[in-house]
Design a protein around this motif. Structure first.
Motif, mmCIF file in Angstrom:
data_model
loop_
_atom_site.group_PDB
_atom_site.id
_atom_site.type_symbol
_atom_site.label_atom_id
_atom_site.label_comp_id
_atom_site.label_asym_id
_atom_site.label_seq_id
_atom_site.Cartn_x
_atom_site.Cartn_y
_atom_site.Cartn_z
ATOM 1 N N ILE A 423 0.843 -1.210 0.000
ATOM 2 C CA ILE A 423 0.000 0.000 0.000
ATOM 3 C C ILE A 423 0.871 1.251 0.000
ATOM 4 N N SER A 424 1.985 1.205 0.722
ATOM 5 C CA SER A 424 2.891 2.364 0.788
ATOM 6 C C SER A 424 3.827 2.465 -0.408
ATOM 7 N N ASN A 425 3.775 1.460 -1.330
ATOM 8 C CA ASN A 425 4.662 1.433 -2.498
ATOM 9 C C ASN A 425 6.134 1.389 -2.092
ATOM 10 N N LEU A 426 6.416 0.679 -0.982
ATOM 11 C CA LEU A 426 7.794 0.518 -0.519
ATOM 12 C C LEU A 426 8.320 -0.801 -1.080
ATOM 13 N N THR A 427 9.123 -0.738 -2.105
ATOM 14 C CA THR A 427 9.639 -1.920 -2.782
ATOM 15 C C THR A 427 10.958 -2.368 -2.141
ATOM 16 N N PRO A 428 11.328 -3.662 -2.309
ATOM 17 C CA PRO A 428 12.534 -4.161 -1.639
ATOM 18 C C PRO A 428 13.823 -3.485 -2.074
ATOM 19 N N ASP A 429 13.863 -2.953 -3.296
ATOM 20 C CA ASP A 429 15.104 -2.347 -3.760
ATOM 21 C C ASP A 429 15.494 -1.117 -2.946
ATOM 22 N N LEU A 430 14.528 -0.505 -2.243
ATOM 23 C CA LEU A 430 14.819 0.707 -1.479
ATOM 24 C C LEU A 430 15.635 0.418 -0.222
ATOM 25 N N TYR A 431 15.623 -0.823 0.252
ATOM 26 C CA TYR A 431 16.403 -1.133 1.459
ATOM 27 C C TYR A 431 17.310 -2.340 1.274
ATOM 28 N N LEU A 432 16.965 -3.256 0.371
ATOM 29 C CA LEU A 432 17.790 -4.443 0.200
ATOM 30 C C LEU A 432 19.116 -4.138 -0.483
ATOM 31 N N ILE A 433 19.139 -3.156 -1.374
ATOM 32 C CA ILE A 433 20.379 -2.860 -2.092
ATOM 33 C C ILE A 433 21.489 -2.493 -1.117
ATOM 34 N N ASP A 434 21.191 -1.622 -0.179
ATOM 35 C CA ASP A 434 22.208 -1.202 0.792
ATOM 36 C C ASP A 434 22.632 -2.369 1.678
ATOM 37 N N TRP A 435 21.690 -3.241 2.038
ATOM 38 C CA TRP A 435 22.018 -4.384 2.876
ATOM 39 C C TRP A 435 22.908 -5.383 2.139
ATOM 40 N N ILE A 436 22.574 -5.682 0.877
ATOM 41 C CA ILE A 436 23.332 -6.684 0.125
ATOM 42 C C ILE A 436 24.686 -6.134 -0.307
ATOM 43 N N PHE A 437 24.738 -4.866 -0.690
ATOM 44 C CA PHE A 437 25.985 -4.284 -1.159
ATOM 45 C C PHE A 437 27.072 -4.344 -0.087
ATOM 46 N N THR A 438 26.708 -4.122 1.159
ATOM 47 C CA THR A 438 27.690 -4.105 2.248
ATOM 48 C C THR A 438 27.628 -5.350 3.119
ATOM 49 N N LEU A 439 26.776 -6.322 2.742
ATOM 50 C CA LEU A 439 26.596 -7.541 3.552
ATOM 51 C C LEU A 439 26.287 -7.201 5.007
ATOM 52 N N TYR A 440 25.442 -6.194 5.195
ATOM 53 C CA TYR A 440 24.937 -5.747 6.496
ATOM 54 C C TYR A 440 26.003 -5.140 7.395
ATOM 55 N N SER A 441 27.222 -4.991 6.902
ATOM 56 C CA SER A 441 28.271 -4.433 7.757
ATOM 57 C C SER A 441 28.083 -2.938 7.999
ATOM 58 N N LYS A 442 27.378 -2.243 7.134
ATOM 59 C CA LYS A 442 27.106 -0.827 7.341
ATOM 60 C C LYS A 442 25.832 -0.602 8.131
ATOM 61 N N SER A 443 24.845 -1.492 7.986
ATOM 62 C CA SER A 443 23.532 -1.283 8.606
ATOM 63 C C SER A 443 23.480 -1.796 10.038
ATOM 64 N N LEU A 444 24.189 -2.864 10.331
ATOM 65 C CA LEU A 444 24.149 -3.475 11.662
ATOM 66 C C LEU A 444 25.407 -3.119 12.449
ATOM 67 N N PRO A 445 25.358 -3.202 13.780
ATOM 68 C CA PRO A 445 26.596 -3.066 14.567
ATOM 69 C C PRO A 445 27.627 -4.098 14.131
ATOM 70 N N LEU A 446 28.888 -3.751 14.276
ATOM 71 C CA LEU A 446 29.957 -4.578 13.720
ATOM 72 C C LEU A 446 29.950 -5.991 14.297
ATOM 73 N N ASP A 447 29.703 -6.143 15.598
ATOM 74 C CA ASP A 447 29.701 -7.482 16.182
ATOM 75 C C ASP A 447 28.534 -8.315 15.665
ATOM 76 N N VAL A 448 27.368 -7.668 15.488
ATOM 77 C CA VAL A 448 26.210 -8.388 14.948
ATOM 78 C C VAL A 448 26.445 -8.727 13.480
ATOM 79 N N ALA A 449 27.038 -7.790 12.733
ATOM 80 C CA ALA A 449 27.320 -8.041 11.321
ATOM 81 C C ALA A 449 28.295 -9.213 11.149
#
Length: 556
Positions: A423-449
């Motif tokens: 309904i909000s037109n929020l597609t996966p490319d808006l958040y998955l690209i950043d997650w996959i490009f950095t393998l979550y090392s930028k989005s998550l704390p370093l120990d969790v990543a």
């Protein structure tokens, strides 16, 4: 006559000095100069200033003599006046005795005068203390100073703040005393504040003890796991890597000192890269950097469009943005040049890929756990995986197929949030690209990543998308209350206090099953559908182009 004015802002014990009168009998101006000479040490020692009055009295005795008289008047308090005769000296010299003897005797007079002044200052300070003690005794109504005053608590168990302690202080003597009800109310409020503070301290102490206990437990678990990995698993890697015991230990997280070794073994070296090959491409990168600095140009006229070695100069702009809170990859940090070298060597090794933003985070995580050459080997092989290669080569068609496969499991596991995003037109490319490009090392704390990387090296690309579903499940209630803009901002910048245990509990609750199909089956079907759809579109365009020619041939 001279008036000696004392600066009242300097010195506590001389605060009440009013003035110092000096009378100089003489027959000429030499006595006046002598007086100034004798008073100079006093000005320097006691911070006094000599101010001339409107009249100067000069006496003319029959013979040439010099007389110096000092009197100091002190006023201690309105009720107590103390007049001290500090120094009274009379020195008579004959003119024939000479000026030198006069100076020597005058200096002796000044020396003894300073000694007497020090003694009197000390005595005056004692007088002040005695006066203040008497004044305090009189103001307290004759009570003994050794006994605590009414309303003041001594030796409190809890050391209160100054603002809370004021509640129990008595009012000054010139103000009316507190009523009994007000004093009791203040004491009750004070006791409640102290009890609440003690309760908070007790709760904080319990929390710290719990954290310390959990830390010790975690350290013991890591130490035991390290022994198992070093003595049992790593020596028999090929036979034990897929056993149930090893996979369970892997899921719990790898010990830091074996993490890099396990990552290298799990990623492998299908490209057969050697440390010597890394040195070759690093030398080429340094030559290109040198040519860039000399010519000031980033482009190579002889390079084709597919050659992206010109992106070498973009690396230094992105390194400073890599883990900025750590300050180890910024310019001047211990790992700045190392990260620069690994990224530059890879850019020359894969000019068809070049440098893409996000690579610096992946290389930085590997550098933190591996040696330089080993980090480059793991980095090159990791980016050669199908998912990473599709994203870093910006293969839009293949990226859309990955997003479509992700939406299948998204709708299967989180239908409410999926419909809200639709309904909000929020597609996966808006958040998955950043997650996959950095393998979550930028989005998550370093120990969790790093713990996500542990299981990613075990399960492959499937775990990357499963982790994305776990993050969406963890914050499902929050995201359901947000609109398009706030949801996109939230998923781009995840909270920094993510707990790894809670996140992995949400990941476990995300089975990658769509009916009876697993991730690999759904992903392959999406790729086939995409290929068949693309072939249909191309065939349609071909017949659209061919029909006018056929029609024209038939008419002719």
């Amino acid at each position: 006559m001279y008036q000696l004015a004392r600066n009242k802002h300097i010195g506590y014990q001389w605060h009440h000095v009013e003035r110092l009168n000096i009378v100089i009998p003489s027959t000429g101006s030499d006595a006046l100069g002598m007086a100034r000479y004798l008073l100079t040490p006093l000005e320097m020692t006691h911070k006094i200033s000599l101010q001339p009055s409107t009249t100067i009295i000069l006496l003319s005795p029959p013979i040439c003599f010099f007389s110096l008289s000092l009197s100091l008047s002190l006023s201690v308090s309105p009720s107590l006046s103390l007049s001290l005769s500090l120094l009274s000296l009379s020195l008579s010299l004959s003119a024939c005795m000479g000026f030198v003897i006069s100076i020597i005797l005058s200096l002796k007079c000044i020396y003894w005068g300073c000694v007497f002044q020090f003694l009197w200052r000390f005595r005056f300070f004692m007088y002040l203390q005695e006066y203040e003690a008497r004044a305090g005794k009189a103001g307290s109504g004759g009570t003994s100073p050794t006994q605590p005053q009414h309303g003041r608590r001594k030796n409190l168990d809890f050391d209160p703040l100054s603002t809370t302690a004021l509640i129990l202080e008595d009012r000054p003597s010139n103000l009316p005393a507190k009523p009994v009800e007000e004093a009791q109310r203040h004491r009750q409020e004070y006791d409640e504040m102290v009890a609440e503070a003690k309760k908070r301290e007790l709760k904080e102490a319990q929390r710290k003890r719990k954290e310390m206990k959990e830390r010790f437990k975690q350290e013991d678990s890591i130490a035991n796991a390290m022994v198992v990995w070093n003595h049992d698993i790593l020596p028999n890697w090929d036979n034990m890597r897929n056993t149930r015991r090893v996979r369970e230990l892997w899921w719990q997280g790898l010990p830091p000192n074996v993490r890099g070794k396990v990552w290298s073994l799990a990623i492998g070296n299908e490209l057969n890269i050697t440390p010597e090959l890394y040195d070759i491409f690093l030398s080429r990168a340094k030559e290109r950097w040198r040519s860039f600095s000399e010519t000031g140009s980033e482009a190579d006229d002889g390079a084709s469009l597919a050659d992206r070695e010109s992106s070498l100069d973009l690396i230094k702009l992105d390194i400073s943005r890599t883990f900025p809170p750590l300050f180890i990859f910024q310019k001047g940090g211990p790992y700045h040049d190392l990260l620069h070298s690994v990224l530059g060597a890879y850019t020359c090794y894969r000019p068809d890929v070049g440098y893409v933003q996000g690579m610096s985070f992946i290389a930085a995580v590997l550098i933190l756990n591996l040696e330089e050459a080993d980090a480059f080997i793991a980095f090159a092989n990791l980016l050669n995986k199908p998912c990473q290669l599709a994203f870093f080569r910006v293969d839009h068609d293949l990226m859309l197929k990955y997003f479509a496969a992700f939406e299948v499991f998204f709708e299967e596991n989180l239908p409410r949030l999926f419909n809200h995003f639709q309904i909000s037109n929020l597609t996966p490319d808006l958040y998955l690209i950043d997650w996959i490009f950095t393998l979550y090392s930028k989005s998550l704390p370093l120990d969790v990543a790093c713990r996500v990387w542990d299981v990613f090296c075990r399960d492959g690309e499937e775990f990357l998308f499963r982790t994305g579903l776990g993050i969406l499940r963890l914050y499902e209630d929050v995201l359901l209350q947000m609109d398009f803009i706030h949801s996109a901002q939230f998923l781009t910048r995840l909270p920094e206090d993510i707990d790894s245990d809670r996140l992995f509990a949400c990941i476990v609750a995300m089975p990658m099953l769509n009916g009876n199909k697993k991730w690999s089956q759904v992903s392959s079907s999406k790729r086939r559908q995409g290929s068949e759809k693309m072939e249909t579109i191309l065939l349609k365009h071909f017949w659209q182009r061919l029909q006018p020619r056929v029609f024209l041939g038939m008419t002719l």
